[in-house]
Design an enzyme around this catalytic site. Sequence first.
Site, PDB file in Angstrom:
ATOM      1  N   ALA A  14       0.804  -1.218   0.000  1.00  0.00           N
ATOM      2  CA  ALA A  14       0.000   0.000   0.000  1.00  0.00           C
ATOM      3  C   ALA A  14       0.839   1.271   0.000  1.00  0.00           C
ATOM      4  CB  ALA A  14      -0.933  -0.001   1.217  1.00  0.00           C
ATOM      5  N   THR A  18       0.261   5.554  -1.630  1.00  0.00           N
ATOM      6  CA  THR A  18      -0.238   6.620  -0.760  1.00  0.00           C
ATOM      7  C   THR A  18      -0.051   8.002  -1.393  1.00  0.00           C
ATOM      8  OG1 THR A  18       1.860   6.603   0.448  1.00  0.00           O
ATOM      9  CG2 THR A  18       0.054   5.324   1.382  1.00  0.00           C
ATOM     10  N   GLN A  93       0.521  -6.410  -3.763  1.00  0.00           N
ATOM     11  CA  GLN A  93      -0.566  -6.632  -2.815  1.00  0.00           C
ATOM     12  C   GLN A  93      -1.685  -5.620  -3.029  1.00  0.00           C
ATOM     13  OE1 GLN A  93       2.576  -6.458   0.438  1.00  0.00           O
ATOM     14  NE2 GLN A  93       1.160  -7.891   1.376  1.00  0.00           N
ATOM     15  N   VAL A  95      -4.650  -3.452  -4.950  1.00  0.00           N
ATOM     16  CA  VAL A  95      -5.789  -3.815  -5.804  1.00  0.00           C
ATOM     17  C   VAL A  95      -6.230  -2.633  -6.655  1.00  0.00           C
ATOM     18  CG1 VAL A  95      -6.583  -5.600  -4.202  1.00  0.00           C
ATOM     19  CG2 VAL A  95      -7.458  -3.266  -3.959  1.00  0.00           C
ATOM     20  N   HIS A 113      -3.644  -9.922  -4.457  1.00  0.00           N
ATOM     21  CA  HIS A 113      -4.896  -9.754  -3.711  1.00  0.00           C
ATOM     22  C   HIS A 113      -6.069  -9.391  -4.610  1.00  0.00           C
ATOM     23  CE1 HIS A 113      -2.504  -8.974   0.272  1.00  0.00           C
ATOM     24  NE2 HIS A 113      -2.497 -10.233  -0.099  1.00  0.00           N
ATOM     25  N   CYS A 124     -23.716 -16.139  -8.259  1.00  0.00           N
ATOM     26  CA  CYS A 124     -23.631 -16.634  -9.641  1.00  0.00           C
ATOM     27  C   CYS A 124     -22.264 -16.398 -10.268  1.00  0.00           C
ATOM     28  CB  CYS A 124     -24.731 -16.039 -10.504  1.00  0.00           C
ATOM     29  SG  CYS A 124     -24.500 -14.290 -10.930  1.00  0.00           S
ATOM     30  N   CYS A 146     -26.387  -7.981  -7.283  1.00  0.00           N
ATOM     31  CA  CYS A 146     -26.119  -8.476  -8.633  1.00  0.00           C
ATOM     32  C   CYS A 146     -27.316  -8.224  -9.532  1.00  0.00           C
ATOM     33  CB  CYS A 146     -25.794  -9.963  -8.577  1.00  0.00           C
ATOM     34  SG  CYS A 146     -25.589 -10.742 -10.194  1.00  0.00           S
ATOM     35  N   ASN A 212      10.762   1.131   2.712  1.00  0.00           N
ATOM     36  CA  ASN A 212       9.546   1.280   3.508  1.00  0.00           C
ATOM     37  C   ASN A 212       9.777   2.271   4.634  1.00  0.00           C
ATOM     38  OD1 ASN A 212       6.769   0.157   3.754  1.00  0.00           O
ATOM     39  ND2 ASN A 212       7.441  -0.344   5.818  1.00  0.00           N
ATOM     40  N   ILE A 230       8.907   6.890  -0.648  1.00  0.00           N
ATOM     41  CA  ILE A 230       8.992   5.996  -1.794  1.00  0.00           C
ATOM     42  C   ILE A 230       9.082   6.743  -3.112  1.00  0.00           C
ATOM     43  CG2 ILE A 230       7.680   4.255  -3.097  1.00  0.00           C
ATOM     44  CD1 ILE A 230       6.708   3.218  -0.333  1.00  0.00           C
TER      45      ILE A 230
END
Length: 253
Positions: A14, A18, A93, A95, A113, A124, A146, A212, A230
């Site tokens: 993540a 950011t 990781q 999305v 992920h 369904c 849905c 990190n 980063i």
Amino acid sequence: MGAKRPLIAVLTGAGISTDSGIPDYRGPKGLWQRDPKAQELVTIGPYLADPEVRRRSWLMRRDVGALGAEPNAGHLALVALERSGLPVRVLTQNVDGLHQRSGLPERKVLELHGTAQRVQCVRCRVRGPMARALERVAAGEPDPVCEECGGVLKPCTVMFGEALDPVVLDQAEAIAKACDLFVAVGTLLQVHPVAALPQLALEAGARLVIVNGEPTPYDPVAHEVIREPISLALPALVRRIIAGEFAGDSGEG
């Protein structure tokens, strides 16, 4: 490093997104710190059992604004790395789809992920665009169902309480074992099984670099730990990699 063609594996979490306006979860300013109850919004049990949790979850997706986020300098640095001709695979990781939006080829990005760009019916299994579901939320449907069968919709992400796709995990483990340089960016390396990937790389003889803002369990065994932001640190690191400081001779991607 061995005689095999050098391969660079980059695991992103993540923290790389950011600066694109997408909050992380576990950092000191992350979503869980601001609202400890927010974790249930992305936990499969409460999500399926409680309509109120789903309503709050849809509002969170709307407010985070991931669909409108743009790649930042960290994402673009990885594009430059890939375009340098060095063989690169990005294991993410995240999305948010920002690696692909930044210009990385789909085949070189492994979404551990899943993706928040699409939704899926838990009954369904039909899939559709997240943008369409959020449009329905904006139009007054607090918990859109849905449109095919009336079942519960969830993002095509791996929620807490769900297992990773075993095929995707196998691919990630194979890349970790084959790489010569493993770079972990913006991840605390605490959530398994993904947190085991750096160990697989180390055991296979790869160098490990961690970028990190917070300490990780792998800091003591990493070849280098970079604490700078980063968006500044990753472009500088990529320039060093391209110059041959870590990966040696390049090959085709």
